[in-house]
Structures are given as structure tokens and as C-alpha cells.
Design a protein around this motif. Structure first.
Motif, short mmCIF file in Angstrom:
data_model
loop_
_atom_site.label_atom_id
_atom_site.label_comp_id
_atom_site.label_asym_id
_atom_site.label_seq_id
_atom_site.Cartn_x
_atom_site.Cartn_y
_atom_site.Cartn_z
N SER A 184 -12.53 18.32 18.71
CA SER A 184 -11.80 17.07 18.92
C SER A 184 -12.69 15.96 18.39
N VAL A 185 -12.10 14.78 18.18
CA VAL A 185 -12.85 13.65 17.66
C VAL A 185 -12.60 12.43 18.53
N TYR A 186 -13.57 11.52 18.52
CA TYR A 186 -13.55 10.43 19.50
C TYR A 186 -13.94 9.11 18.84
N PRO A 207 -7.32 17.32 18.33
CA PRO A 207 -7.06 16.29 19.33
C PRO A 207 -7.96 15.08 19.16
N VAL A 208 -7.38 13.90 19.32
CA VAL A 208 -8.14 12.66 19.28
C VAL A 208 -8.37 12.19 20.71
N VAL A 227 -2.37 10.73 21.39
CA VAL A 227 -3.72 11.03 21.89
C VAL A 227 -3.71 12.42 22.54
N GLY A 228 -4.70 13.24 22.20
CA GLY A 228 -4.74 14.60 22.72
C GLY A 228 -5.72 14.83 23.85
N ARG A 229 -6.58 13.85 24.08
CA ARG A 229 -7.63 14.03 25.09
C ARG A 229 -8.03 12.66 25.60
N ILE A 230 -8.23 12.54 26.91
CA ILE A 230 -8.59 11.26 27.52
C ILE A 230 -9.81 11.44 28.41
N THR A 231 -10.79 10.56 28.23
CA THR A 231 -11.93 10.46 29.13
C THR A 231 -12.07 9.00 29.55
#
Length: 253
Positions: A184-186, A207-208, A227-231
Motif C-alpha cells: 500500500s502507499v501513503y 490500496p492508498v 481510499v483503501g486503508r485508513i490510519t
């Protein structure tokens, strides 16, 4: 280290990214916050460098050594039964193989790696240099037999005065990380810009990750934007700080 358990958790983290659109990984910093988030039903967690440093009276931006970080995250990971990823900043000057070995030793199954090199004056790695480092991490994880989830972060938007002006360069940088083996990328600091988020998510095949505030932001919005991932980065800890101040305020005499 229990390698079979670590491998299973790594596989579980990968599956969770496929099952959840997006996957929300609450950013925790100690045993209490990790147990609280896992107890709330979240299937995976991430340990953030900023909140971890705050909880230990240290500075973010590699104000702790790699050994200190590993010692701090080991009991957090051991306290929960869910996969845990760890923010390892720019790698603390470690070779990729040593970074992966240390992470696996404490039971971590994912990592966040950024391109701001704090140990070298805060310079930004070039696209090629950062991709090469990520490729080294991917190779080391493969050699270790653990499918560590690699979240490749760029701070390009963070450093830019005009975020839209560096969009093409940021997408190029993120695509290079994807090709190098990032899962994934951030792209940090664009969580409030619908147009930029949409442009990035539309250009990537992995996933972004987006930062989110647990109160001010909306999960459905991030889902609509692809958006594929949330932190949460430091924002969950900061939100709790605000709530704690409000609760304690009435008790001042």
C-alpha cells in the motif's frame, strides 16, 4: 518470537486489506490503547511513531533508537491477538534486512516507511532511492518467509507549499513504490483534499492509505474517494487529549 504465529498474522493482515474497503487500523501507542482498540472490534492495529514517542517522553522524527522502538512495541504487540503494523519512520539508519529482522523478532507483521530521512537533516529521499529501500524491505521479508505488509509513505505533499503542484511527481513516486513491492502507499497531508485523494487513488493499483481524524472525518467519504486503508497518525491521541482536558476541566478548583 513465535514465527508460525507471526506468519499467520501477516497473512491475516493481507487478507484484511482485501476484505475491507477501506481497512481502518487505529493508531495506538501503548498496551492500554492497543487493548482498547482491539476490544472495540478492530481486526488490526498500527503503532504510530509520533504517539509512541509522546507516550515515552521522546521526540518524533527518530528521536528514539531502533532498539528503543523495538523494546517499546514488543509488549504492545504481545498484548493483543490481532495483527499489528509499526511505523518505522525512515528506517532509523538501518539496512532493510536488519529493519525486517527486528520487526519480525518482536512480532510485527507490517510497517510504515517514509522518505524523509531524519538522521540526514530531514532531506527527502529521491524517488529511486526510496523505491530501492522498499525493494530491499520486500526482498528481506521474502527471505525471512514472512509476508510483511509494507506501507510506502511519501512526504512530498507535506514539504510542498502547493500540494497540487507536486501531484504528478507524487504519483510517480508512489507508482515507483508499488513497483518496488509496497503493498500500500501513503501520501500524507492530503486527507482533506477530495481532488488530490481521488487523483492518487485513481492512479494506483494498490490500496492508498489516508490519515483520518476519528471525530472530524467521515468513513463513507474516504470510501467514496477510493481510499483503501485508513490510519490516524497522531490524531487519535490528540483527540483523546482534547476529550481528557474537557473532562478534567470541570474538576479544577
Amino acid at each position: 518470537m513465535d514465527l508460525p504465529t507471526t506468519v499467520e498474522r501477516a497473512r491475516r493482515l493481507k487478507q484484511l486489506h482485501a476484505d475491507h474497503k477501506p481497512l481502518v487500523l487505529p493508531t495506538v501507542w501503548d498496551v492500554w490503547s492497543a487493548r482498547t482498540a482491539a476490544g472495540a472490534g478492530f481486526p488490526a492495529l498500527t503503532i504510530g511513531s509520533h504517539p509512541l514517542a509522546e507516550s515515552r517522553g521522546a521526540e518524533d522524527h527518530e528521536g528514539q533508537t531502533f532498539e528503543e522502538v523495538l523494546a517499546a512495541v514488543r509488549p504492545i504487540i504481545a498484548a493483543v491477538d490481532v495483527p499489528v503494523s509499526v511505523d518505522l519512520e525512515a528506517g532509523y539508519g538501518q539496512r532493510p534486512a536488519d529493519l525486517i529482522a527486528g520487526l519480525i523478532e518482536v512480532g510485527g507483521v507490517g510497517l510504515n516507511i517514509e522518505d524523509t530521512v531524519h538522521s540526514d537533516g530531514g532531506r527527502l529521499r529521491s524517488t529511486e532511492e526510496h523505491a530501492e529501500y522498499v525493494a530491499g524491505l520486500r526482498a528481506a521479508a521474502d527471505d525471512a518467509g514472512v509476508p510483511v505488509w509494507i506501507n510506502g509513505r511519501t512526504d512530498l505533499f507535506l514539504h510542498a507549499q502547493d500540494a497540487s503542484a507536486v501531484l504528478d511527481e507524487a504519483v510517480e513516486r508512489l507508482l515507483a513504490l508499488e513497483r518496488a513491492g509496497a503493498d500500500s502507499v501513503y501520501p500524507v497531508r492530503i486527507q482533506d483534499d477530495d481532488a488530490l485523494l481521488t487523483a492518487v487513488t485513481g492512479a494506483l493499483g494498490v490500496p492508498v492509505n489516508s490519515t483520518a481524524h476519528p471525530v472530524r472525518h467521515d468513513l463513507d467519504r474516504f470510501r467514496r474517494l477510493g481510499v483503501g486503508r485508513i490510519t490516524y497518525g497522531p490524531l487519535l491521541q490528540l483527540a483523546l487529549t482534547d476529550s481528557m482536558k474537557d473532562m478534567l476541566g470541570a474538576w479544577k478548583s
